[in-house]
Every structure is written in C-alpha cells, then in structure tokens.
Write a protein that holds these residues in place. Structure first.
Motif, PDB file in Angstrom:
ATOM      1  N   ILE A  20     -12.385  -7.076  -1.518  1.00 36.01           N
ATOM      2  CA  ILE A  20     -10.927  -7.068  -1.394  1.00 36.01           C
ATOM      3  C   ILE A  20     -10.360  -5.784  -1.995  1.00 36.01           C
ATOM      4  N   SER A  21     -10.875  -5.367  -3.139  1.00 37.71           N
ATOM      5  CA  SER A  21     -10.363  -4.138  -3.761  1.00 37.71           C
ATOM      6  C   SER A  21     -10.679  -2.920  -2.899  1.00 37.71           C
ATOM      7  N   THR A  22     -11.819  -2.933  -2.208  1.00 41.03           N
ATOM      8  CA  THR A  22     -12.145  -1.840  -1.294  1.00 41.03           C
ATOM      9  C   THR A  22     -11.138  -1.779  -0.149  1.00 41.03           C
ATOM     10  N   ILE A  23     -10.793  -2.935   0.399  1.00 37.47           N
ATOM     11  CA  ILE A  23      -9.810  -2.997   1.485  1.00 37.47           C
ATOM     12  C   ILE A  23      -8.465  -2.457   1.008  1.00 37.47           C
ATOM     13  N   ILE A  24      -8.055  -2.852  -0.186  1.00 34.76           N
ATOM     14  CA  ILE A  24      -6.769  -2.399  -0.728  1.00 34.76           C
ATOM     15  C   ILE A  24      -6.769  -0.883  -0.909  1.00 34.76           C
ATOM     16  N   ASP A  25      -7.872  -0.341  -1.416  1.00 28.52           N
ATOM     17  CA  ASP A  25      -7.962   1.115  -1.599  1.00 28.52           C
ATOM     18  C   ASP A  25      -7.831   1.852  -0.270  1.00 28.52           C
ATOM     19  N   VAL A  26      -8.497   1.363   0.769  1.00 29.19           N
ATOM     20  CA  VAL A  26      -8.420   2.000   2.097  1.00 29.19           C
ATOM     21  C   VAL A  26      -6.997   1.917   2.644  1.00 29.19           C
ATOM     22  N   LEU A  27      -6.365   0.760   2.501  1.00 29.16           N
ATOM     23  CA  LEU A  27      -4.995   0.608   3.002  1.00 29.16           C
ATOM     24  C   LEU A  27      -4.021   1.526   2.249  1.00 29.16           C
ATOM     25  N   GLU A  28      -4.208   1.664   0.942  1.00 26.58           N
ATOM     26  CA  GLU A  28      -3.341   2.563   0.168  1.00 26.58           C
ATOM     27  C   GLU A  28      -3.532   4.006   0.606  1.00 26.58           C
ATOM     28  N   GLU A  29      -4.766   4.401   0.869  1.00 24.07           N
ATOM     29  CA  GLU A  29      -5.039   5.756   1.340  1.00 24.07           C
ATOM     30  C   GLU A  29      -4.387   6.003   2.700  1.00 24.07           C
ATOM     31  N   LEU A  30      -4.501   5.036   3.602  1.00 27.99           N
ATOM     32  CA  LEU A  30      -3.869   5.177   4.916  1.00 27.99           C
ATOM     33  C   LEU A  30      -2.350   5.228   4.800  1.00 27.99           C
ATOM     34  N   ALA A  31      -1.787   4.428   3.912  1.00 27.51           N
ATOM     35  CA  ALA A  31      -0.336   4.434   3.718  1.00 27.51           C
ATOM     36  C   ALA A  31       0.135   5.778   3.169  1.00 27.51           C
ATOM     37  N   ASN A  32      -0.624   6.352   2.269  1.00 28.18           N
ATOM     38  CA  ASN A  32      -0.269   7.673   1.735  1.00 28.18           C
ATOM     39  C   ASN A  32      -0.305   8.730   2.829  1.00 28.18           C
ATOM     40  N   LYS A  33      -1.328   8.691   3.683  1.00 25.83           N
ATOM     41  CA  LYS A  33      -1.436   9.659   4.776  1.00 25.83           C
ATOM     42  C   LYS A  33      -0.297   9.499   5.778  1.00 25.83           C
ATOM     43  N   ALA A  34       0.171   8.266   5.979  1.00 26.10           N
ATOM     44  CA  ALA A  34       1.239   7.999   6.940  1.00 26.10           C
ATOM     45  C   ALA A  34       2.623   8.101   6.318  1.00 26.10           C
ATOM     46  N   ASN A  35       2.691   8.474   5.043  1.00 31.12           N
ATOM     47  CA  ASN A  35       3.966   8.573   4.315  1.00 31.12           C
ATOM     48  C   ASN A  35       4.758   7.277   4.340  1.00 31.12           C
ATOM     49  N   ILE A  36       4.062   6.176   4.182  1.00 29.07           N
ATOM     50  CA  ILE A  36       4.713   4.866   4.113  1.00 29.07           C
ATOM     51  C   ILE A  36       5.028   4.588   2.649  1.00 29.07           C
ATOM     52  N   ASN A  37       6.212   4.058   2.414  1.00 28.33           N
ATOM     53  CA  ASN A  37       6.621   3.715   1.062  1.00 28.33           C
ATOM     54  C   ASN A  37       5.636   2.694   0.485  1.00 28.33           C
ATOM     55  N   MET A  38       5.068   3.005  -0.669  1.00 26.02           N
ATOM     56  CA  MET A  38       4.058   2.138  -1.280  1.00 26.02           C
ATOM     57  C   MET A  38       4.613   0.777  -1.676  1.00 26.02           C
ATOM     58  N   ILE A  39       5.906   0.694  -1.888  1.00 28.65           N
ATOM     59  CA  ILE A  39       6.502  -0.598  -2.225  1.00 28.65           C
ATOM     60  C   ILE A  39       6.292  -1.585  -1.087  1.00 28.65           C
ATOM     61  N   PHE A  40       6.436  -1.106   0.148  1.00 27.57           N
ATOM     62  CA  PHE A  40       6.251  -1.987   1.297  1.00 27.57           C
ATOM     63  C   PHE A  40       4.795  -2.439   1.410  1.00 27.57           C
ATOM     64  N   LEU A  41       3.868  -1.513   1.223  1.00 30.14           N
ATOM     65  CA  LEU A  41       2.447  -1.874   1.299  1.00 30.14           C
ATOM     66  C   LEU A  41       2.085  -2.870   0.208  1.00 30.14           C
ATOM     67  N   LYS A  42       2.533  -2.611  -1.003  1.00 25.55           N
ATOM     68  CA  LYS A  42       2.222  -3.526  -2.100  1.00 25.55           C
ATOM     69  C   LYS A  42       2.824  -4.903  -1.862  1.00 25.55           C
ATOM     70  N   THR A  43       4.035  -4.946  -1.297  1.00 21.21           N
ATOM     71  CA  THR A  43       4.654  -6.228  -0.989  1.00 21.21           C
ATOM     72  C   THR A  43       3.859  -6.975   0.073  1.00 21.21           C
ATOM     73  N   ILE A  44       3.435  -6.281   1.097  1.00 20.30           N
ATOM     74  CA  ILE A  44       2.640  -6.921   2.150  1.00 20.30           C
ATOM     75  C   ILE A  44       1.313  -7.422   1.591  1.00 20.30           C
ATOM     76  N   LEU A  45       0.674  -6.636   0.735  1.00 13.77           N
ATOM     77  CA  LEU A  45      -0.578  -7.071   0.125  1.00 13.77           C
ATOM     78  C   LEU A  45      -0.366  -8.291  -0.768  1.00 13.77           C
ATOM     79  N   LYS A  46       0.746  -8.330  -1.481  1.00 15.24           N
ATOM     80  CA  LYS A  46       1.055  -9.506  -2.302  1.00 15.24           C
ATOM     81  C   LYS A  46       1.273 -10.731  -1.421  1.00 15.24           C
ATOM     82  N   ILE A  47       1.944 -10.541  -0.301  1.00 14.52           N
ATOM     83  CA  ILE A  47       2.169 -11.653   0.630  1.00 14.52           C
ATOM     84  C   ILE A  47       0.840 -12.182   1.150  1.00 14.52           C
ATOM     85  N   ILE A  48      -0.052 -11.287   1.533  1.00 19.70           N
ATOM     86  CA  ILE A  48      -1.368 -11.705   2.015  1.00 19.70           C
ATOM     87  C   ILE A  48      -2.126 -12.427   0.904  1.00 19.70           C
ATOM     88  N   GLY A  49      -2.033 -11.901  -0.313  1.00 18.80           N
ATOM     89  CA  GLY A  49      -2.692 -12.544  -1.452  1.00 18.80           C
ATOM     90  C   GLY A  49      -2.169 -13.947  -1.700  1.00 18.80           C
TER      91      GLY A  49
END
Length: 129
Positions: free
Chosen positions: A47-76
């Motif tokens: 799970i932590s590997t998946i989160i790291d990959v998603l954070e890296e992709l979000a950074n490359k796509a200039n997506i606000n990390m707050i949205f990614l973290k919220t989505i990951l919390k929802i999935i959790g």
C-alpha cells in the motif's frame, strides 16, 4: 508469489477454523480475526508503494496534493470500514457490521465535500452567465 502465500494462509486458517469451531467457537473467531489482520499487515508495504507512486504522478501532473491525500484517505476509509465490517460479520454481528459500513460511508461523504465543492465551482465557471 505473495498471493500464493496469502491464499495458503487463508486455506490453512479455514481448515483450522472448521476443526476448532465446534469445540471452541471463540478461538475460531480469534484465529479468523488474527489471520485477517496478518494479511492486512502483510499488505501495508504494498500500500505504501502504491501511495508513493501516486504522489509522484500527482507531482508530475501538478495536481494539488491536498486532493490526492483526500482521495487516498477516502480509499483508506472504504477499505478499513469493509475490513472491520467483515470481521464483525464473521463474529455473527450483522447489525454492528452494517453500522460500521454506514459510518464509513458518512465519513467518506464528509471527506469528499471539499473535492465536490471545487468540481461544482469549476463547472459553474464554465457555464455561460
């Protein structure tokens, strides 16, 4: 492969639970619960590997990390609520399991409000006045 280990553990647990269940139902339930927890702990690294990959992709796509973290919390929340409800169902407490699922759904809705608000604002800006 890890899935073979997980399925093997599940099969061994199932056989043991079927043997123990008639004499000691509480031990059978505890064995089931501990096996579920062991499988979950085994998967935390993945799970932590998946989160790291998603954070890296979000950074490359200039997506606000707050949205990614919220989505990951929802999935959790969804996974944990389902996991907890299944353990409670294994203990024969369907009504409590249903309440856990309801709580998970409500918490997901609460967490999703900021994202839904941003989406609605973006759609309103696109509409002609």
């Amino acid at each position: 492969m890890e899935i073979i280990q997980i399925v093997g553990l599940g099969l061994i647990t199932t056989v043991l639970v079927l043997i123990i269940k008639e004499q000691k139902p509480m031990f059978a339930f505890l064995l089931t619960a501990f096996t579920g927890i062991a499988i979950f702990l085994f998967l935390i690294g993945k799970i932590s590997t998946i989160i790291d990959v998603l954070e890296e992709l979000a950074n490359k796509a200039n997506i606000n990390m707050i949205f990614l973290k919220t989505i990951l919390k929802i999935i959790g929340i969804a996974y944990i609520a389902e996991f907890g409800a299944q353990i409670i169902r294994d203990a024969g407490q369907e009504s409590v399991a249903t309440k856990i699922e309801l709580a998970g759904k409500i918490l997901i809705m609460v967490m999703a409000i900021p994202i839904v608000s941003v989406i609605i604002e973006a759609v309103v800006k696109l509409l002609p006045a």
